[in-house]
Motif scaffolding. Structure first.
Motif, short mmCIF file in Angstrom:
data_model
loop_
_atom_site.label_atom_id
_atom_site.label_comp_id
_atom_site.label_asym_id
_atom_site.label_seq_id
_atom_site.Cartn_x
_atom_site.Cartn_y
_atom_site.Cartn_z
N THR A 1 24.71 -14.61 -3.04
CA THR A 1 23.95 -13.99 -4.11
C THR A 1 24.23 -12.50 -4.28
OG1 THR A 1 22.13 -13.82 -2.50
CG2 THR A 1 22.04 -15.63 -4.08
N GLY A 2 25.04 -11.93 -3.42
CA GLY A 2 25.39 -10.51 -3.52
C GLY A 2 26.61 -10.23 -2.68
N PRO A 3 27.16 -9.02 -2.75
CA PRO A 3 28.36 -8.70 -1.97
C PRO A 3 28.19 -8.96 -0.48
CG PRO A 3 27.89 -6.96 -3.57
CD PRO A 3 26.71 -7.89 -3.58
N LEU A 4 26.97 -8.72 0.04
CA LEU A 4 26.71 -8.93 1.47
C LEU A 4 25.42 -9.72 1.67
CD1 LEU A 4 27.68 -5.41 2.86
CD2 LEU A 4 28.92 -7.54 3.22
N GLN A 5 25.19 -10.70 0.80
CA GLN A 5 23.94 -11.47 0.90
C GLN A 5 24.18 -12.95 0.62
OE1 GLN A 5 20.70 -11.54 -2.20
NE2 GLN A 5 19.62 -10.32 -0.67
N TYR A 6 23.54 -13.79 1.44
CA TYR A 6 23.49 -15.22 1.21
C TYR A 6 22.04 -15.62 1.00
CZ TYR A 6 28.27 -15.72 3.04
OH TYR A 6 29.63 -15.62 3.24
N LYS A 7 21.83 -16.67 0.19
CA LYS A 7 20.49 -17.24 0.04
C LYS A 7 20.52 -18.67 0.55
CE LYS A 7 18.75 -18.57 -3.99
NZ LYS A 7 18.11 -18.52 -5.32
N VAL A 8 19.57 -18.98 1.42
CA VAL A 8 19.43 -20.33 1.96
C VAL A 8 18.17 -20.94 1.37
CG1 VAL A 8 19.20 -21.73 4.05
CG2 VAL A 8 20.54 -19.61 4.11
N THR A 9 18.33 -22.04 0.64
CA THR A 9 17.20 -22.73 0.00
C THR A 9 17.05 -24.11 0.62
OG1 THR A 9 17.58 -21.57 -2.08
CG2 THR A 9 16.31 -23.59 -2.19
N VAL B 1 11.72 -23.46 -0.15
CA VAL B 1 11.69 -22.28 0.71
C VAL B 1 13.01 -21.54 0.55
CG1 VAL B 1 11.55 -21.44 3.08
CG2 VAL B 1 10.15 -23.39 2.37
N ASP B 2 12.92 -20.24 0.28
CA ASP B 2 14.12 -19.41 0.16
C ASP B 2 14.17 -18.42 1.31
OD1 ASP B 2 14.80 -20.63 -2.21
OD2 ASP B 2 13.97 -19.06 -3.49
N VAL B 3 15.35 -18.30 1.92
CA VAL B 3 15.59 -17.29 2.95
C VAL B 3 16.80 -16.47 2.54
CG1 VAL B 3 16.14 -16.87 5.37
CG2 VAL B 3 14.66 -18.80 4.77
N LEU B 4 16.65 -15.16 2.45
CA LEU B 4 17.75 -14.28 2.12
C LEU B 4 18.32 -13.68 3.40
CD1 LEU B 4 16.23 -12.45 -0.99
CD2 LEU B 4 17.97 -14.24 -0.99
N ILE B 5 19.61 -13.78 3.57
CA ILE B 5 20.28 -13.24 4.75
C ILE B 5 21.17 -12.09 4.31
CG2 ILE B 5 21.88 -13.77 6.63
CD1 ILE B 5 20.96 -16.67 6.45
#
Length: 229
Positions: free
Chosen positions: A164-172, A180-184
């Motif tokens: 979801t971003g240059p240094l971000q993952y989203k775990v749904t 449930v959403d978790v942003l890493i």
């Protein structure tokens, strides 16, 4: 004139199968010859030379049966792990000196690159069974620009992982009604902008630190806060 800083090229895992035993043999021979340069190598030249012979023998047999294939993959997993330990040690001892890196029988590469893009996908990702204690080894071929990896493992089949971003993952995970959403977020700063939050939602964050030697404990999360609308 500035000196170019070099680091070990972590190429072993990405080599063709037939090239890997040869690489181990060369590394083992050089490490043995130059033991005074690398006196505390985590996996000695003798050990790596032995792995070269074992891996070559198992490679020649791996298509004979499922057991032979499993034995080969287990040995390859061990070799990948031990080479990573050696790469770390060589990097510390050589401290950017390409000539010293070469004395370990491996290639070096500049930390500078003309490419400014992110690494490409990991390829040929697969599991290697370690034992029955709840541990599994995962091996893959890494893009040459990669400096490390983040590995997300899950058991819920509803999980979806997106970048979801240059240094971000989203775990749904979970059904739509109870999603449930978790942003890493991966970061090298102590002031991190967390993006892609839903205004009005209550968020909780926890922070863990890492270096190439391991992970810190996860910091107890701060008091949850509502994202402004």
């Amino acid at each position: 004139m500035s000196k170019v800083h070099l680091y070990p090229k972590r190429e072993f895992a990405g080599l063709k199968e037939a090239e890997q035993p040869i690489y181990l043999g060369k590394h083992g021979a050089y490490s043995t010859t130059n033991i005074t340069v690398y006196p505390s190598m985590p996996n000695t030249g003798t050990v790596m030379s032995g792995h070269a012979v074992t891996l070559s023998n198992l490679l020649s047999l791996k298509d004979r049966s499922e057991l032979d294939k499993s034995n080969y993959e287990t040995e390859l997993g061990i070799c990948v792990s031990e080479m990573e330990e050696n790469y770390n040690y060589i990097n510390d001892v050589a401290d950017g000196d390409g000539a010293k890196i070469a004395l370990a029988g491996i290639n070096s590469s500049s930390v500078n690159t003309t490419s400014i893009g992110a690494p490409g996908n990991a390829e040929n990702v697969k599991y290697v069974i370690v034992d029955s204690s709840g541990e599994m080894q995962i091996v893959y071929n890494a893009d040459k620009l990669a400096m490390g990896a983040i590995i997300m493992t899950y058991t819920d089949p509803s999980v979806v992982i997106t970048k979801t971003g240059p240094l971000q993952y989203k775990v749904t995970s979970g059904p739509p009604a109870a999603r449930v959403d978790v942003l890493i977020d991966l970061t090298t700063t102590i002031r991190t902008l967390i993006q892609n939050l839903t205004p009005g939602s209550k968020i909780t964050s926890e922070v863990g630190l890492f270096n190439r030697n391991g992970l810190s404990p996860v910091l107890v999360s701060p008091t949850p806060i509502i994202v402004p609308r």
